[in-house]
Scaffold this active site. Structure first.
Site, PDB file in Angstrom:
ATOM      1  N   SER A  95     -17.273   1.881  -6.272  1.00  0.00           N
ATOM      2  CA  SER A  95     -17.139   3.171  -5.595  1.00  0.00           C
ATOM      3  C   SER A  95     -15.748   3.774  -5.823  1.00  0.00           C
ATOM      4  O   SER A  95     -15.365   4.023  -6.964  1.00  0.00           O
ATOM      5  CB  SER A  95     -17.450   2.980  -4.104  1.00  0.00           C
ATOM      6  OG  SER A  95     -17.673   4.220  -3.472  1.00  0.00           O
ATOM      7  N   ASP A 223     -28.932   5.119  -4.919  1.00  0.00           N
ATOM      8  CA  ASP A 223     -27.614   5.264  -4.293  1.00  0.00           C
ATOM      9  C   ASP A 223     -27.564   6.602  -3.552  1.00  0.00           C
ATOM     10  O   ASP A 223     -27.668   7.662  -4.161  1.00  0.00           O
ATOM     11  CB  ASP A 223     -26.538   5.211  -5.377  1.00  0.00           C
ATOM     12  CG  ASP A 223     -25.125   5.076  -4.829  1.00  0.00           C
ATOM     13  OD1 ASP A 223     -24.856   5.628  -3.759  1.00  0.00           O
ATOM     14  OD2 ASP A 223     -24.293   4.436  -5.499  1.00  0.00           O
ATOM     15  N   HIS A 252     -26.110   1.890  -2.584  1.00  0.00           N
ATOM     16  CA  HIS A 252     -24.688   1.911  -2.918  1.00  0.00           C
ATOM     17  C   HIS A 252     -24.024   0.576  -2.594  1.00  0.00           C
ATOM     18  O   HIS A 252     -23.263   0.046  -3.399  1.00  0.00           O
ATOM     19  CB  HIS A 252     -24.003   3.036  -2.138  1.00  0.00           C
ATOM     20  CG  HIS A 252     -22.585   3.281  -2.551  1.00  0.00           C
ATOM     21  ND1 HIS A 252     -22.250   3.750  -3.803  1.00  0.00           N
ATOM     22  CD2 HIS A 252     -21.402   3.123  -1.887  1.00  0.00           C
ATOM     23  CE1 HIS A 252     -20.931   3.888  -3.894  1.00  0.00           C
ATOM     24  NE2 HIS A 252     -20.397   3.495  -2.753  1.00  0.00           N
TER      25      HIS A 252
END
Length: 272
Positions: A95, A223, A252
């Site tokens: 991320s 995600d 995610h």
């Protein structure tokens, strides 16, 4: 506890397990290096040296008022790599951490980086603009800022549902949700707020174009935090030596069946 002190006096906490070729992990927002514990043990158990730091303002690192931007994050990572004398480094970023390792490699790598892995990463750029019409509208990120300011504790608990795809039937445990909340609540409010702009508005296009080492780009196609169409599917077209791995139905957050599949691919890439 082990810390590296940066040029501006910030103490960056890090964990250092095992021995061998270094694998350096960078975590996502709003977590800490502890989010990588399973993968760190995987690396250390298989003959690698696993290192994970807490980004400034997060985990056990200094809660600075300043420096919550991607250039500083990459410089902080460089300070850790320099202090530990690391070379032939494998970088792994999730991320926001995916943006951090890409910028570090492009601006500070200097022949020290062997391979890069991004997982559900924010590059090339998240926010919608005239030059990025498919991006996420700024109003979405304004909503995150508002949630953090109004009731950070409840906001993080609510966010964990989308983060782990629980609302899509991922089956991730309540314990995983509470760990997400716990790590998030270790983060300073200033860092939590400022990092939203860092992960959403930073343009990593030039960083991706500059990479000249093998890059494994991983992301789940379910995600809900970083849309794959504006992240991995664009990043793969910008890197010179990239491999794209899409995980059907994966969210995610790295947990459950997604974690098992991802960790298998990570180990194979590290060894290749």
């Amino acid at each position: 506890m082990p810390f590296v002190t940066t040029a501006d006096g910030t103490d960056i906490f890090y964990k250092d397990w095992g021995g061998g070729q270094p694998v350096v992990f960078s975590h996502g927002w709003p977590l800490s290096g502890d989010a990588w514990d399973v993968e760190m043990k995987l690396a250390a158990d298989n003959g690698f040296r696993a290192i994970a730091h807490d980004r400034r303002g997060q985990g056990r690192s200094s809660q600075t008022w300043h420096g919550h931007d991607m250039d500083t994050y990459a410089a902080d990572l460089a300070a850790v790599v320099d202090a530990l004398g690391l070379d032939d480094v494998i970088l792994v970023g999730h991320s926001t951490g995916g943006g951090e390792v890409v910028r570090f490699a492009a601006q500070h790598g200097g022949g020290r980086v062997a391979k890069i892995v991004t997982v559900g990463a924010v590059p090339p750029i998240m926010v919608k603009s005239d030059s990025n019409p498919d991006g996420t509208p700024i109003e979405v990120f304004d909503g995150i800022r508002a949630g953090v300011m109004a009731d950070r504790s409840q906001y993080f608990m609510d966010l964990s549902e989308q983060f782990f795809g629980i609302n899509k039937g991922s089956g991730v445990s309540q314990g995983q949700r509470e760990q997400f909340w716990r790590l998030g609540m270790q983060m300073s409010l200033k860092a939590a707020y400022d990092c939203i702009a860092a992960f959403s508005e930073t343009n990593f296009t030039d960083d991706l174009l500059a990479l000249d080492v093998p890059v494994l780009i991983c992301q789940g196609d379910a995600d809900q935090i970083v849309p794959i169409a504006d992240a991995a599917l664009k990043s793969i077209d910008l890197v010179k030596n990239g491999t794209l791995k899409v995980y059907p139905g994966a969210p995610h957050g790295i947990a459950g069946a997604y974690q098992v599949a991802l960790d298998r691919d990570l180990l194979e890439f590290w060894r290749s």
